[in-house]
Write a protein that holds these residues in place. Structure first.
Motif, PDB file in Angstrom:
ATOM      1  N   VAL A 213       0.827  -1.211   0.000  1.00  0.00           N
ATOM      2  CA  VAL A 213       0.000   0.000   0.000  1.00  0.00           C
ATOM      3  C   VAL A 213       0.859   1.257   0.000  1.00  0.00           C
ATOM      4  O   VAL A 213       0.538   2.250  -0.658  1.00  0.00           O
ATOM      5  N   GLN A 214       1.986   1.211   0.737  1.00  0.00           N
ATOM      6  CA  GLN A 214       2.807   2.414   0.890  1.00  0.00           C
ATOM      7  C   GLN A 214       4.298   2.109   0.705  1.00  0.00           C
ATOM      8  O   GLN A 214       5.147   2.529   1.501  1.00  0.00           O
ATOM      9  N   ILE A 215       4.605   1.391  -0.368  1.00  0.00           N
ATOM     10  CA  ILE A 215       5.996   1.023  -0.641  1.00  0.00           C
ATOM     11  C   ILE A 215       6.893   2.249  -0.757  1.00  0.00           C
ATOM     12  O   ILE A 215       8.069   2.225  -0.364  1.00  0.00           O
ATOM     13  N   GLU A 216       6.351   3.361  -1.260  1.00  0.00           N
ATOM     14  CA  GLU A 216       7.152   4.566  -1.425  1.00  0.00           C
ATOM     15  C   GLU A 216       7.736   5.029  -0.090  1.00  0.00           C
ATOM     16  O   GLU A 216       8.892   5.485  -0.026  1.00  0.00           O
ATOM     17  N   LEU A 217       6.943   4.916   0.985  1.00  0.00           N
ATOM     18  CA  LEU A 217       7.415   5.346   2.297  1.00  0.00           C
ATOM     19  C   LEU A 217       8.424   4.358   2.869  1.00  0.00           C
ATOM     20  O   LEU A 217       9.417   4.763   3.493  1.00  0.00           O
ATOM     21  N   ARG A 239       4.795   8.464   9.582  1.00  0.00           N
ATOM     22  CA  ARG A 239       3.829   8.530   8.489  1.00  0.00           C
ATOM     23  C   ARG A 239       3.321   7.134   8.129  1.00  0.00           C
ATOM     24  O   ARG A 239       2.129   6.947   7.873  1.00  0.00           O
ATOM     25  N   ILE A 240       4.221   6.170   8.106  1.00  0.00           N
ATOM     26  CA  ILE A 240       3.796   4.784   7.895  1.00  0.00           C
ATOM     27  C   ILE A 240       2.795   4.375   8.967  1.00  0.00           C
ATOM     28  O   ILE A 240       1.749   3.769   8.683  1.00  0.00           O
ATOM     29  N   ASN A 241       3.098   4.738  10.197  1.00  0.00           N
ATOM     30  CA  ASN A 241       2.251   4.323  11.310  1.00  0.00           C
ATOM     31  C   ASN A 241       0.892   5.005  11.303  1.00  0.00           C
ATOM     32  O   ASN A 241      -0.094   4.441  11.789  1.00  0.00           O
ATOM     33  N   ASP A 242       0.819   6.212  10.752  1.00  0.00           N
ATOM     34  CA  ASP A 242      -0.486   6.864  10.612  1.00  0.00           C
ATOM     35  C   ASP A 242      -1.418   5.994   9.771  1.00  0.00           C
ATOM     36  O   ASP A 242      -2.598   5.814  10.098  1.00  0.00           O
ATOM     37  N   GLN A 293      -1.419   9.748   0.207  1.00  0.00           N
ATOM     38  CA  GLN A 293      -0.838  10.368  -0.987  1.00  0.00           C
ATOM     39  C   GLN A 293      -0.136  11.671  -0.628  1.00  0.00           C
ATOM     40  O   GLN A 293       0.926  12.004  -1.197  1.00  0.00           O
ATOM     41  N   GLU A 294      -0.695  12.414   0.309  1.00  0.00           N
ATOM     42  CA  GLU A 294      -0.048  13.642   0.778  1.00  0.00           C
ATOM     43  C   GLU A 294       1.285  13.318   1.454  1.00  0.00           C
ATOM     44  O   GLU A 294       2.292  14.020   1.239  1.00  0.00           O
ATOM     45  N   ASN A 295       1.316  12.273   2.261  1.00  0.00           N
ATOM     46  CA  ASN A 295       2.558  11.888   2.941  1.00  0.00           C
ATOM     47  C   ASN A 295       3.615  11.394   1.959  1.00  0.00           C
ATOM     48  O   ASN A 295       4.813  11.662   2.124  1.00  0.00           O
ATOM     49  N   ALA A 300       8.662  12.630  -0.757  1.00  0.00           N
ATOM     50  CA  ALA A 300       9.424  12.774  -1.992  1.00  0.00           C
ATOM     51  C   ALA A 300       9.987  14.186  -2.131  1.00  0.00           C
ATOM     52  O   ALA A 300      11.130  14.370  -2.572  1.00  0.00           O
ATOM     53  N   ALA A 301       9.191  15.190  -1.757  1.00  0.00           N
ATOM     54  CA  ALA A 301       9.657  16.578  -1.841  1.00  0.00           C
ATOM     55  C   ALA A 301      10.838  16.804  -0.905  1.00  0.00           C
ATOM     56  O   ALA A 301      11.812  17.486  -1.265  1.00  0.00           O
ATOM     57  N   GLU A 302      10.767  16.252   0.304  1.00  0.00           N
ATOM     58  CA  GLU A 302      11.880  16.377   1.252  1.00  0.00           C
ATOM     59  C   GLU A 302      13.152  15.769   0.680  1.00  0.00           C
ATOM     60  O   GLU A 302      14.253  16.329   0.843  1.00  0.00           O
TER      61      GLU A 302
END
Length: 309
Positions: A213-217, A239-242, A293-295, A300-302
């Motif tokens: 679901v959140q591989i990017e993170l 963020r993952i934990n959220d 998606q916001e996270n 990515a921006a960071e």
């Protein structure tokens, strides 16, 4: 020397898509796997807890493993969970997994009858001896009532066929002891919310319900940890934990199907007696998806800013 078969890879504990009549939807499974690998998932773990393995028939489990190998097509390793209530069934699943080209097999201890530790060791050993495949012990004491890290499994942990332990437990002390006593094994984190703490004690990869679901993170956390950016890694873990917290509140397996389907195709509900999501839960999860998606974008921006410094 650590066995490097699994490495530091991030494995999705893949869900099993279901049609409306609760039959396994292999077409949706194929679409999901292809989408996840394209997004960066580095390995697949099928027919485990997230995949409703103990609710599937032997034939269904075989077809899922074969589909995963076919769709992965060498892009990523596939581990098949073959844990079963009888030793014979587990051996049959293992034999079919080898024939299908599975990378490794994995098992939980057998359930229900209150087996002794020596009984469980003999069960595992019979499967390991029957099929020449790398083996991953699956430690999930909250479901099995048995914590492999508390001892009694030394005979198995020393076998050359055993390449790792999937540690889905809050007992990080037990995980650290396994790492120290069996340095040739890969200790694989199984609780997504513990990925960073597990890395800190020497765990390597991860196999998790929310990885797909959140591989990017997860990838970002690993990059930051490897760069010794612990503050940044902690921020990503939060963020993952959220997402994890919100999914658990709705029923993590059904939530994984709902959110995972947004990256590919609808994945259906869980097989009963696991509960289906109601409309209100789906609406709340849609909001979770938007925050995720916001996270992902924020993370990515960071990283872009950091790369320019």
């Amino acid at each position: 020397m650590v066995n490097d078969l699994l490495g530091e890879r991030l494995f999705s504990a893949a869900v099993t898509p279901m049609a409306a009549d609760e039959s396994v939807d292999l077409d949706a499974l194929a679409a999901m796997i292809d989408a996840d690998l394209t997004r960066g998932v580095e390995g697949l773990y099928v027919c485990g807890s997230s995949g409703e393995g103990v609710l599937l028939s032997e034939a269904e489990r075989k077809s899922i493993a074969r589909t995963a190998v076919t769709v992965a097509a060498g892009r990523a390793p596939v581990v098949s969970h073959i844990g079963a209530m009888s030793t014979g069934e587990a051996i049959r699943l293992a034999e079919d997994a080898k024939d299908a080209g599975i990378t490794a097999i994995s098992m939980i201890p057998p359930l229900y009858y209150g087996y002794s530790t020596p009984d469980v060791v003999r069960h595992f050993r019979a499967v390991i001896d029957a099929v020449d495949l790398p083996f991953v012990l699956y430690n999930i004491p909250q479901f099995t009532g048995r914590d492999i890290s508390e001892g009694g499994f030394e005979e198995l942990l020393e076998l050359p066929q055993v390449v790792g332990v999937k540690h889905t437990s809050r007992n990080l002390y037990g995980a650290e002891r396994i790492i120290q006593r069996y340095p040739h094994l890969s200790l694989i984190n199984g609780f997504d919310e513990f990925y960073l703490p597990a890395l800190s004690i020497g765990a390597r990869g991860a196999i998790g319900t929310t990885v797909g679901v959140q591989i990017e993170l997860f990838l970002a956390l690993r990059r930051r940890f490897s760069a010794n950016d612990l503050e940044g890694a902690r921020a990503v873990q939060a963020r993952i934990n959220d997402t994890v917290e919100a999914m658990v509140a709705e029923g993590v397996f059904g939530a994984a199907k709902h959110l995972g389907g947004k990256n590919s195709v609808p994945l259906g509900d869980c097989r009963r007696p696991l509960p289906a999501l109601d409309d209100a839960a789906r609406s709340r999860l849609d909001q979770v998806w938007e925050r995720l998606q916001e996270n992902i974008a924020r993370t990515a921006a960071e990283e872009r800013v950091a790369s320019e410094v």
